[in-house]
Design an enzyme around this catalytic site. Structure first.
Site, PDB file in Angstrom:
ATOM      1  N   ARG A 133      16.143  -6.972   1.800  1.00 47.89           N
ATOM      2  CA  ARG A 133      16.376  -8.390   1.501  1.00 47.89           C
ATOM      3  C   ARG A 133      15.093  -8.975   0.954  1.00 47.89           C
ATOM      4  O   ARG A 133      14.055  -8.934   1.611  1.00 47.89           O
ATOM      5  CB  ARG A 133      16.835  -9.153   2.739  1.00 47.89           C
ATOM      6  CG  ARG A 133      17.573 -10.466   2.391  1.00 47.89           C
ATOM      7  CD  ARG A 133      17.847 -11.323   3.618  1.00 47.89           C
ATOM      8  NE  ARG A 133      16.592 -11.789   4.146  1.00 47.89           N
ATOM      9  CZ  ARG A 133      16.311 -11.836   5.459  1.00 47.89           C
ATOM     10  NH1 ARG A 133      17.182 -11.463   6.353  1.00 47.89           N
ATOM     11  NH2 ARG A 133      15.140 -12.272   5.855  1.00 47.89           N
ATOM     12  N   GLU A 153       8.668 -12.826   0.811  1.00 46.75           N
ATOM     13  CA  GLU A 153       8.385 -11.460   1.273  1.00 46.75           C
ATOM     14  C   GLU A 153       9.551 -10.564   0.923  1.00 46.75           C
ATOM     15  O   GLU A 153      10.638 -11.034   0.570  1.00 46.75           O
ATOM     16  CB  GLU A 153       8.148 -11.424   2.786  1.00 46.75           C
ATOM     17  CG  GLU A 153       9.372 -11.837   3.578  1.00 46.75           C
ATOM     18  CD  GLU A 153       9.393 -11.322   5.024  1.00 46.75           C
ATOM     19  OE1 GLU A 153       8.602 -10.427   5.364  1.00 46.75           O
ATOM     20  OE2 GLU A 153      10.235 -11.802   5.792  1.00 46.75           O
ATOM     21  N   ASN A 155      11.795  -7.517   2.612  1.00 49.47           N
ATOM     22  CA  ASN A 155      12.088  -6.859   3.893  1.00 49.47           C
ATOM     23  C   ASN A 155      12.676  -5.475   3.663  1.00 49.47           C
ATOM     24  O   ASN A 155      13.662  -5.334   2.930  1.00 49.47           O
ATOM     25  CB  ASN A 155      13.092  -7.690   4.688  1.00 49.47           C
ATOM     26  CG  ASN A 155      12.559  -9.074   5.004  1.00 49.47           C
ATOM     27  OD1 ASN A 155      11.730  -9.238   5.894  1.00 49.47           O
ATOM     28  ND2 ASN A 155      13.007 -10.085   4.260  1.00 49.47           N
ATOM     29  N   SER A 160      18.473  -8.874   8.319  1.00 50.91           N
ATOM     30  CA  SER A 160      19.650  -9.314   9.073  1.00 50.91           C
ATOM     31  C   SER A 160      20.368 -10.475   8.404  1.00 50.91           C
ATOM     32  O   SER A 160      19.956 -10.964   7.360  1.00 50.91           O
ATOM     33  CB  SER A 160      19.233  -9.682  10.500  1.00 50.91           C
ATOM     34  OG  SER A 160      18.275 -10.691  10.466  1.00 50.91           O
ATOM     35  N   LYS A 330       3.292  -6.744   4.396  1.00 49.43           N
ATOM     36  CA  LYS A 330       2.741  -7.795   3.534  1.00 49.43           C
ATOM     37  C   LYS A 330       1.483  -7.324   2.813  1.00 49.43           C
ATOM     38  O   LYS A 330       1.167  -7.764   1.704  1.00 49.43           O
ATOM     39  CB  LYS A 330       2.478  -9.044   4.361  1.00 49.43           C
ATOM     40  CG  LYS A 330       3.750  -9.848   4.583  1.00 49.43           C
ATOM     41  CD  LYS A 330       4.035 -10.188   5.999  1.00 49.43           C
ATOM     42  CE  LYS A 330       5.413 -10.823   6.118  1.00 49.43           C
ATOM     43  NZ  LYS A 330       6.158 -10.345   7.287  1.00 49.43           N
ATOM     44  N   LYS A 382      -1.137 -14.150   6.724  1.00 47.66           N
ATOM     45  CA  LYS A 382      -0.100 -13.302   7.334  1.00 47.66           C
ATOM     46  C   LYS A 382      -0.678 -11.975   7.824  1.00 47.66           C
ATOM     47  O   LYS A 382      -1.414 -11.314   7.094  1.00 47.66           O
ATOM     48  CB  LYS A 382       0.992 -12.996   6.309  1.00 47.66           C
ATOM     49  CG  LYS A 382       1.698 -14.210   5.767  1.00 47.66           C
ATOM     50  CD  LYS A 382       2.859 -13.804   4.877  1.00 47.66           C
ATOM     51  CE  LYS A 382       3.537 -15.017   4.285  1.00 47.66           C
ATOM     52  NZ  LYS A 382       4.724 -14.647   3.491  1.00 47.66           N
ATOM     53  N   GLU A 386       6.725  -8.516  11.327  1.00 48.71           N
ATOM     54  CA  GLU A 386       8.004  -9.031  10.847  1.00 48.71           C
ATOM     55  C   GLU A 386       8.669  -9.823  11.967  1.00 48.71           C
ATOM     56  O   GLU A 386       8.324  -9.657  13.139  1.00 48.71           O
ATOM     57  CB  GLU A 386       8.936  -7.863  10.472  1.00 48.71           C
ATOM     58  CG  GLU A 386       8.362  -6.869   9.485  1.00 48.71           C
ATOM     59  CD  GLU A 386       8.079  -7.486   8.144  1.00 48.71           C
ATOM     60  OE1 GLU A 386       8.825  -8.410   7.751  1.00 48.71           O
ATOM     61  OE2 GLU A 386       7.117  -7.057   7.490  1.00 48.71           O
ATOM     62  N   GLY A 387       9.624 -10.665  11.582  1.00 48.59           N
ATOM     63  CA  GLY A 387      10.483 -11.275  12.596  1.00 48.59           C
ATOM     64  C   GLY A 387      10.129 -12.705  12.948  1.00 48.59           C
ATOM     65  O   GLY A 387      10.775 -13.302  13.811  1.00 48.59           O
ATOM     66  N   ARG A 468      18.923 -19.537   4.175  1.00 50.95           N
ATOM     67  CA  ARG A 468      18.549 -20.100   5.476  1.00 50.95           C
ATOM     68  C   ARG A 468      17.820 -21.408   5.212  1.00 50.95           C
ATOM     69  O   ARG A 468      16.949 -21.468   4.346  1.00 50.95           O
ATOM     70  CB  ARG A 468      17.642 -19.133   6.233  1.00 50.95           C
ATOM     71  CG  ARG A 468      18.376 -17.854   6.666  1.00 50.95           C
ATOM     72  CD  ARG A 468      17.420 -16.774   7.096  1.00 50.95           C
ATOM     73  NE  ARG A 468      16.513 -16.438   6.014  1.00 50.95           N
ATOM     74  CZ  ARG A 468      15.357 -15.794   6.189  1.00 50.95           C
ATOM     75  NH1 ARG A 468      14.963 -15.446   7.396  1.00 50.95           N
ATOM     76  NH2 ARG A 468      14.605 -15.516   5.149  1.00 50.95           N
TER      77      ARG A 468
HETATM   78  P1  ADP Z   1       8.329 -12.867   8.615  1.00 53.92           P
HETATM   79  O1  ADP Z   1       8.215 -11.414   8.339  1.00 53.92           O
HETATM   80  O2  ADP Z   1       7.818 -13.249   9.952  1.00 53.92           O
HETATM   81  O3  ADP Z   1       9.722 -13.368   8.316  1.00 53.92           O
HETATM   82  P2  ADP Z   1       7.511 -14.385   6.270  1.00 53.92           P
HETATM   83  O4  ADP Z   1       6.560 -13.901   5.274  1.00 53.92           O
HETATM   84  O5  ADP Z   1       8.947 -14.382   5.840  1.00 53.92           O
HETATM   85  O6  ADP Z   1       7.317 -13.569   7.617  1.00 53.92           O
HETATM   86  O7  ADP Z   1       7.097 -15.845   6.717  1.00 53.92           O
HETATM   87  C1  ADP Z   1       7.848 -16.590   7.674  1.00 53.92           C
HETATM   88  C2  ADP Z   1       8.263 -17.940   7.105  1.00 53.92           C
HETATM   89  O8  ADP Z   1       7.114 -18.671   6.717  1.00 53.92           O
HETATM   90  C3  ADP Z   1       9.123 -17.858   5.858  1.00 53.92           C
HETATM   91  O9  ADP Z   1      10.476 -17.725   6.178  1.00 53.92           O
HETATM   92  C4  ADP Z   1       8.803 -19.179   5.155  1.00 53.92           C
HETATM   93  O10 ADP Z   1       9.592 -20.214   5.698  1.00 53.92           O
HETATM   94  C5  ADP Z   1       7.354 -19.413   5.544  1.00 53.92           C
HETATM   95  N1  ADP Z   1       6.469 -18.902   4.468  1.00 53.92           N
HETATM   96  C6  ADP Z   1       5.984 -17.650   4.347  1.00 53.92           C
HETATM   97  N2  ADP Z   1       5.216 -17.522   3.240  1.00 53.92           N
HETATM   98  C7  ADP Z   1       5.234 -18.713   2.633  1.00 53.92           C
HETATM   99  C8  ADP Z   1       4.631 -19.240   1.443  1.00 53.92           C
HETATM  100  N3  ADP Z   1       3.862 -18.493   0.651  1.00 53.92           N
HETATM  101  N4  ADP Z   1       4.872 -20.532   1.137  1.00 53.92           N
HETATM  102  C9  ADP Z   1       5.641 -21.324   1.931  1.00 53.92           C
HETATM  103  N5  ADP Z   1       6.224 -20.901   3.060  1.00 53.92           N
HETATM  104  C10 ADP Z   1       6.031 -19.605   3.426  1.00 53.92           C
HETATM  105 MG    MG Z   2      10.670 -13.609   6.573  1.00 49.53          MG
END
Ligand code: ADP
Ligand code: MG
Length: 493
Positions: A133, A153, A155, A160, A330, A382, A386-387, A468
């Protein structure tokens, strides 16, 4: 005026009450469900006795039609890219192995070490399956710039909400057909709702891997978390595997597999059924599908890591392999972004430029801590997790960087914040909490799968999507983590 400066349209309380009634009833009727929370005082019953509806958005989210189409097209390039990254052992070793992230991150180190052991013994997994995803946010730094779509990101493990999201798309279609949303906007027409067949699509990937394994009677193993609440999202894939392909599924946790898994002389994975009292015959496994194992919390002890590696040492297709899980880190996203790196994996005609255009800047904290502190207000940091719930945002960055031991910086990436249009609102409905109106940010996810292995053409498909939505004062995303609600796409021009 653009919908992105003012959405949703005005709607009365009476209309909202009616939409809420229809939406929650639809959700309960169509398995848009979770198991209720458990706690030490209230442990789960041996078999589920009740369910609650998953958090939902009442009105679908506007996404520009051309950007949605681009994201679906782009998925094919991403499928291929990540398959190739997972097969490039020396690339992954360099980033994630000793001298890289493994030196400072025990979780990554445990995974990498297990994978290395298998390679040294000559047993890398024969076939990898990715159920992917790719997540995006709309990006519009200032109102007079055009809106674009930027990747959050990618996945590669336990992606899920594919199944529940298909149902939520159906729910919004039903609300349009049954109420016309009371005429509040001509945009709310079923011709602006894209189709969503994620369940069948993900299942086709699993079935393709099952057929490649070549034993029709084998089972697919879902590796699951104990006390998982998002079971219906997983079960719908199980039921569809059976109904469309006649393929059966068993579900076990790492703790169970510690004792039930064994390898035959030809390294076929054989699982003893539980509980033993039922005296069910052991089954051969064609595909191991991990809905657990993406987080250190999923491995209660070193035995669980050993079990993961043991499963991967079998002939069963791994969804994902450890290599593919590491490819989704990441840190890899950040390295791919460096000049010329992506282009080693994708040619211009395979869409390398379009992939690059979907990115905002990232860099490693070990080379760019100063810049990260200076530009903290526009950044997120970051780690390799994940999660949800692991990132450091904006004003918290300088103090965090100050306290982080220097040698650990290599395991953190800085990423520019994507800046969604600010005029969008949503009605979020959570069981037991009623309905709230919030200024909202929506994340689009596109699903795809890829089946690949040494000496085999990559087979891949784009298979569906999800949205979402969260209140815009919340940094994190994630439905299971409690930040977001499930939503769907309304195409706008
Ligand atoms: P995880 O693996 O924990 O899902 P993500 O990279 O998806 O990590 O980051 C979690 C959340 O943080 C994302 O769903 C988004 O809402 C927010 N986020 C992550 N990166 C960015 C970004 N570059 N700009 C704005 N919001 C972000
Ligand atoms: Mg995420």
């Amino acid at each position: 005026m653009s919908v992105f400066t003012s959405w949703p349209p005005d709607v009365t309380t009476e209309q909202l009450d009616q939409l809420t009634l229809l939406a929650t009833t639809y959700a309960l009727s169509h398995s848009i469900l979770y198991l209720p929370p458990v706690s030490p005082e209230k442990p789960p019953p041996p078999a589920p006795e009740s369910a609650i509806f998953a958090p939902i958005s009442l009105i679908p989210t506007p996404i520009p039609r051309h950007l949605f189409a681009n994201a679906l097209t782009l998925q094919r390039a991403y499928n291929t890219l990540y398959a190739r990254v997972a097969l490039d052992t020396s690339f992954l070793d360099q980033i994630m192995g000793p001298g890289g992230v493994s030196d400072v991150d025990d979780f990554i180190s445990a995974l990498w070490t297990g994978w290395k052991k298998l390679r040294d013994k000559g047993f890398p997994p024969p076939l990898h399956l990715g159920l992917f995803r790719s997540d995006y946010l709309l990006h519009q730094p200032t109102p007079d710039e055009p809106i674009s779509l930027k990747q959050v990101e990618f996945n590669t493990i336990s992606s899920s909400f594919g199944a529940l999201s298909q149902r939520v798309a159906g729910m919004h279609r039903y609300l349009i057909e049954s109420t016309g949303y009371f005429g509040i906007s001509p945009l709310l027409s079923s011709s602006n709702l894209p189709s969503n067949d994620t369940i069948e699509g993900l299942v086709n990937g699993l079935a393709e891997a099952h057929r490649a394994y070549g034993v029709p009677d084998a089972y697919i193993l879902f590796v699951v978390q104990p006390n998982e609440r998002n079971v219906f999202d997983q079960r719908m894939l199980e039921y569809q595997l059976f109904e469309s392909h006649g393929i059966r599924v068993i579900r076990q946790t790492f703790a169970e597999l510690d004792t039930t898994a064994s390898l035959s002389a030809s390294r076929a994975l054989v699982i003893t059924r539980i509980p033993p009292g039922l005296k069910l015959a052991p089954v051969e496994i064609s595909v191991v599908y991990y809905r657990a194992g993406y987080s250190p919390a999923d491995y209660a002890s070193s035995t669980d890591y050993a079990t993961r590696v043991y499963l991967e040492g079998s002939r069963a297709v791994q969804c994902p392999s450890i290599a593919l899980q590491l490819a989704g880190a990441k840190k890899v996203q950040e390295v791919l972004m460096r000049p010329g790196v992506l282009e080693r994996f994708l040619t211009p005609s395979e869409g390398a430029q379009a992939v690059r255009d979907s990115w905002v800047n990232m860099w490693s904290l070990d080379t760019g801590a100063e810049e990260a502190v200076r530009r903290a207000d526009e950044l997120v940091l970051k780690p390799q997790r994940e999660g949800g719930g692991n990132n450091i945002y904006r004003e918290r960055i300088p103090l965090f960087v100050g306290l982080l031991p220097l040698h650990e910086r290599v395991a953190w990436v800085a990423m520019e914040l994507i800046r969604p249009p600010r005029g969008v609102g949503a009605y979020l409905v959570r069981q037991g909490e009623g309905r709230v109106r919030a200024r909202a940010v929506s994340e689009l996810g596109v699903f795809g799968w890829a089946l690949f292995g040494e000496g085999r053409e990559v087979r891949e498909e784009q298979v569906g999507w999800l949205v979402r939505t969260k209140a815009d004062d919340v940094d994190e995303g994630g439905v299971a983590a409690g930040f977001s609600v499930l939503d769907s796409v309304l195409l706008v021009d």
